[in-house]
Design a protein around this motif. Structure first.
Motif, PDB file in Angstrom:
ATOM      1  N   GLY A   1       0.839  -1.183   0.000  1.00 47.07           N
ATOM      2  CA  GLY A   1       0.000   0.000   0.000  1.00 47.07           C
ATOM      3  C   GLY A   1       0.874   1.233   0.000  1.00 47.07           C
ATOM      4  O   GLY A   1       1.974   1.226   0.554  1.00 47.07           O
TER       5      GLY A   1
ATOM      6  N   GLN B   1       0.873   5.557   0.542  1.00 47.81           N
ATOM      7  CA  GLN B   1       0.190   6.775   0.959  1.00 47.81           C
ATOM      8  C   GLN B   1       1.242   7.860   1.147  1.00 47.81           C
ATOM      9  O   GLN B   1       2.215   7.667   1.872  1.00 47.81           O
ATOM     10  CB  GLN B   1      -0.580   6.568   2.254  1.00 47.81           C
ATOM     11  CG  GLN B   1      -1.374   7.807   2.647  1.00 47.81           C
ATOM     12  CD  GLN B   1      -2.171   7.569   3.906  1.00 47.81           C
ATOM     13  OE1 GLN B   1      -1.640   7.114   4.906  1.00 47.81           O
ATOM     14  NE2 GLN B   1      -3.463   7.865   3.844  1.00 47.81           N
TER      15      GLN B   1
ATOM     16  N   ASP C   1      -4.052  -7.923   1.708  1.00 52.79           N
ATOM     17  CA  ASP C   1      -4.330  -6.510   1.466  1.00 52.79           C
ATOM     18  C   ASP C   1      -3.592  -5.685   2.512  1.00 52.79           C
ATOM     19  O   ASP C   1      -3.508  -6.065   3.686  1.00 52.79           O
ATOM     20  CB  ASP C   1      -5.821  -6.222   1.561  1.00 52.79           C
ATOM     21  CG  ASP C   1      -6.590  -6.650   0.327  1.00 52.79           C
ATOM     22  OD1 ASP C   1      -5.964  -6.876  -0.718  1.00 52.79           O
ATOM     23  OD2 ASP C   1      -7.831  -6.748   0.415  1.00 52.79           O
TER      24      ASP C   1
ATOM     25  N   ILE D   1      -4.007  -2.027   3.910  1.00 53.30           N
ATOM     26  CA  ILE D   1      -4.912  -0.887   3.931  1.00 53.30           C
ATOM     27  C   ILE D   1      -4.331   0.158   4.884  1.00 53.30           C
ATOM     28  O   ILE D   1      -4.067  -0.149   6.049  1.00 53.30           O
ATOM     29  CB  ILE D   1      -6.322  -1.311   4.403  1.00 53.30           C
ATOM     30  CG1 ILE D   1      -6.848  -2.503   3.596  1.00 53.30           C
ATOM     31  CG2 ILE D   1      -7.271  -0.125   4.377  1.00 53.30           C
ATOM     32  CD1 ILE D   1      -7.050  -2.240   2.138  1.00 53.30           C
TER      33      ILE D   1
ATOM     34  N   GLY E   1      -4.609   3.448   7.093  1.00 51.55           N
ATOM     35  CA  GLY E   1      -5.504   4.371   7.779  1.00 51.55           C
ATOM     36  C   GLY E   1      -4.729   5.571   8.299  1.00 51.55           C
ATOM     37  O   GLY E   1      -3.582   5.795   7.913  1.00 51.55           O
TER      38      GLY E   1
ATOM     39  N   TYR F   1      -3.602  -1.723   8.194  1.00 49.15           N
ATOM     40  CA  TYR F   1      -4.324  -2.966   8.428  1.00 49.15           C
ATOM     41  C   TYR F   1      -3.857  -3.982   7.397  1.00 49.15           C
ATOM     42  O   TYR F   1      -3.960  -3.740   6.198  1.00 49.15           O
ATOM     43  CB  TYR F   1      -5.836  -2.750   8.323  1.00 49.15           C
ATOM     44  CG  TYR F   1      -6.309  -1.647   9.233  1.00 49.15           C
ATOM     45  CD1 TYR F   1      -6.467  -1.887  10.597  1.00 49.15           C
ATOM     46  CD2 TYR F   1      -6.544  -0.369   8.751  1.00 49.15           C
ATOM     47  CE1 TYR F   1      -6.861  -0.859  11.447  1.00 49.15           C
ATOM     48  CE2 TYR F   1      -6.939   0.652   9.594  1.00 49.15           C
ATOM     49  CZ  TYR F   1      -7.093   0.402  10.934  1.00 49.15           C
ATOM     50  OH  TYR F   1      -7.476   1.415  11.774  1.00 49.15           O
TER      51      TYR F   1
ATOM     52  N   LYS G   1     -11.038  -9.256  -0.766  1.00 49.70           N
ATOM     53  CA  LYS G   1     -10.633  -7.869  -1.021  1.00 49.70           C
ATOM     54  C   LYS G   1     -11.106  -7.004   0.141  1.00 49.70           C
ATOM     55  O   LYS G   1     -12.155  -7.262   0.723  1.00 49.70           O
ATOM     56  CB  LYS G   1     -11.250  -7.372  -2.329  1.00 49.70           C
ATOM     57  CG  LYS G   1     -10.743  -6.065  -2.818  1.00 49.70           C
ATOM     58  CD  LYS G   1      -9.232  -5.954  -2.914  1.00 49.70           C
ATOM     59  CE  LYS G   1      -8.633  -6.700  -4.067  1.00 49.70           C
ATOM     60  NZ  LYS G   1      -7.190  -6.562  -4.176  1.00 49.70           N
ATOM     61  N   SER G   2     -10.318  -5.991   0.475  1.00 48.10           N
ATOM     62  CA  SER G   2     -10.634  -5.093   1.588  1.00 48.10           C
ATOM     63  C   SER G   2     -10.549  -3.651   1.121  1.00 48.10           C
ATOM     64  O   SER G   2      -9.699  -3.311   0.302  1.00 48.10           O
ATOM     65  CB  SER G   2      -9.637  -5.294   2.728  1.00 48.10           C
ATOM     66  OG  SER G   2      -9.491  -6.650   3.031  1.00 48.10           O
ATOM     67  N   ARG G   3     -11.403  -2.808   1.684  1.00 45.14           N
ATOM     68  CA  ARG G   3     -11.392  -1.383   1.370  1.00 45.14           C
ATOM     69  C   ARG G   3     -11.725  -0.595   2.628  1.00 45.14           C
ATOM     70  O   ARG G   3     -12.561  -1.022   3.429  1.00 45.14           O
ATOM     71  CB  ARG G   3     -12.426  -1.035   0.286  1.00 45.14           C
ATOM     72  CG  ARG G   3     -12.182  -1.686  -1.044  1.00 45.14           C
ATOM     73  CD  ARG G   3     -11.054  -1.007  -1.796  1.00 45.14           C
ATOM     74  NE  ARG G   3     -10.935  -1.578  -3.120  1.00 45.14           N
ATOM     75  CZ  ARG G   3      -9.874  -2.231  -3.548  1.00 45.14           C
ATOM     76  NH1 ARG G   3      -8.848  -2.420  -2.764  1.00 45.14           N
ATOM     77  NH2 ARG G   3      -9.822  -2.708  -4.769  1.00 45.14           N
ATOM     78  N   LEU G   4     -11.115   0.570   2.764  1.00 50.84           N
ATOM     79  CA  LEU G   4     -11.399   1.470   3.872  1.00 50.84           C
ATOM     80  C   LEU G   4     -12.244   2.617   3.341  1.00 50.84           C
ATOM     81  O   LEU G   4     -11.908   3.230   2.328  1.00 50.84           O
ATOM     82  CB  LEU G   4     -10.077   2.004   4.447  1.00 50.84           C
ATOM     83  CG  LEU G   4     -10.176   2.914   5.664  1.00 50.84           C
ATOM     84  CD1 LEU G   4     -10.775   2.173   6.855  1.00 50.84           C
ATOM     85  CD2 LEU G   4      -8.785   3.448   6.024  1.00 50.84           C
ATOM     86  N   TYR G   5     -13.344   2.889   4.023  1.00 55.31           N
ATOM     87  CA  TYR G   5     -14.201   4.016   3.654  1.00 55.31           C
ATOM     88  C   TYR G   5     -14.608   4.703   4.949  1.00 55.31           C
ATOM     89  O   TYR G   5     -15.326   4.122   5.764  1.00 55.31           O
ATOM     90  CB  TYR G   5     -15.428   3.549   2.869  1.00 55.31           C
ATOM     91  CG  TYR G   5     -16.290   4.686   2.385  1.00 55.31           C
ATOM     92  CD1 TYR G   5     -15.890   5.477   1.313  1.00 55.31           C
ATOM     93  CD2 TYR G   5     -17.488   4.995   3.015  1.00 55.31           C
ATOM     94  CE1 TYR G   5     -16.674   6.534   0.875  1.00 55.31           C
ATOM     95  CE2 TYR G   5     -18.271   6.041   2.580  1.00 55.31           C
ATOM     96  CZ  TYR G   5     -17.861   6.815   1.511  1.00 55.31           C
ATOM     97  OH  TYR G   5     -18.625   7.873   1.082  1.00 55.31           O
TER      98      TYR G   5
ATOM     99  N   LEU H   1     -13.836  -0.433   7.796  1.00 54.30           N
ATOM    100  CA  LEU H   1     -13.084  -1.322   6.919  1.00 54.30           C
ATOM    101  C   LEU H   1     -14.057  -2.382   6.419  1.00 54.30           C
ATOM    102  O   LEU H   1     -14.699  -3.067   7.221  1.00 54.30           O
ATOM    103  CB  LEU H   1     -11.929  -1.975   7.682  1.00 54.30           C
ATOM    104  CG  LEU H   1     -11.035  -2.924   6.914  1.00 54.30           C
ATOM    105  CD1 LEU H   1     -10.303  -2.185   5.794  1.00 54.30           C
ATOM    106  CD2 LEU H   1     -10.025  -3.584   7.842  1.00 54.30           C
TER     107      LEU H   1
END
Length: 167
Positions: free
Chosen positions: A14, A16, A62, A64, A66, A71, A105-109, A113
């Motif tokens: 990931g 960022q 994954d 992710i 934050g 994560y 699959k994982s996504r943060l919104y 999570l």
């Protein structure tokens, strides 16, 4: 640029801002490594932390990112691991949670999570509150989405889920 990873297998990564987080391992030792890439042509290794609750990443993981935590969602091990990355030179595992189904699959919104999971011929979406990013709640079943879910995107409060099965 390229990185010279401290691991022989890469399970996921990931990015960022100017940070790159890579999960992988050598044999039975799985790690999360942090890199700085202020100059994309020459990423700099910062540190790594052992993820003892992860046994392999060949099937993918994954990563992710934050606000204060990364994560790591392990597909094979059915685990979610929160790692405190506020000080990238001294990362720390703050939480490990099991998930009953195999995450795909994982996504943060926002503060949630979302995980698309394979549940023996059905696909489910699980969700987990991460408003306390270092000690999030346990993941819980949210809804069933049929068979073959492979990916998810979330925008404007709407989740779009792709499937490999024709309906």
């Amino acid at each position: 640029g390229t990185i010279d990873p401290v691991m022989s297998m890469i399970g996921g990564f990931g990015v960022q801002a100017n940070r790159l987080y890579v999960v992988g391992g050598t044999g039975a030792l799985m790690q999360l490594a942090s890199y700085r890439f202020d100059r994309p042509a020459s990423p700099q290794y910062v540190s790594a932390i052992t993820l003892s609750d992860l046994t392999q990443v060949v099937t993918g993981a994954d990563v992710i990112i934050g606000n204060q935590a990364v994560y790591v969602v392990g597909n094979y091990d059915q685990r979610i691991i929160a790692v405190d990355v506020r000080n990238p030179t001294s990362m720390a595992v703050t939480m490990t949670r099991s998930i009953t189904e195999r995450p795909v699959k994982s996504r943060l919104y926002g503060d949630t999570l979302y995980l698309v999971a394979d549940a023996f011929g059905e696909s489910e979406v699980h969700r987990m509150n991460v408003s306390d990013s270092l000690t999030p709640t346990a993941p819980s079943y949210w809804l069933s989405v049929g068979d073959g879910a492979t990916d998810m995107a979330i925008t404007n409060g709407v989740a779009y889920i792709t499937s490999s099965v024709d309906s």
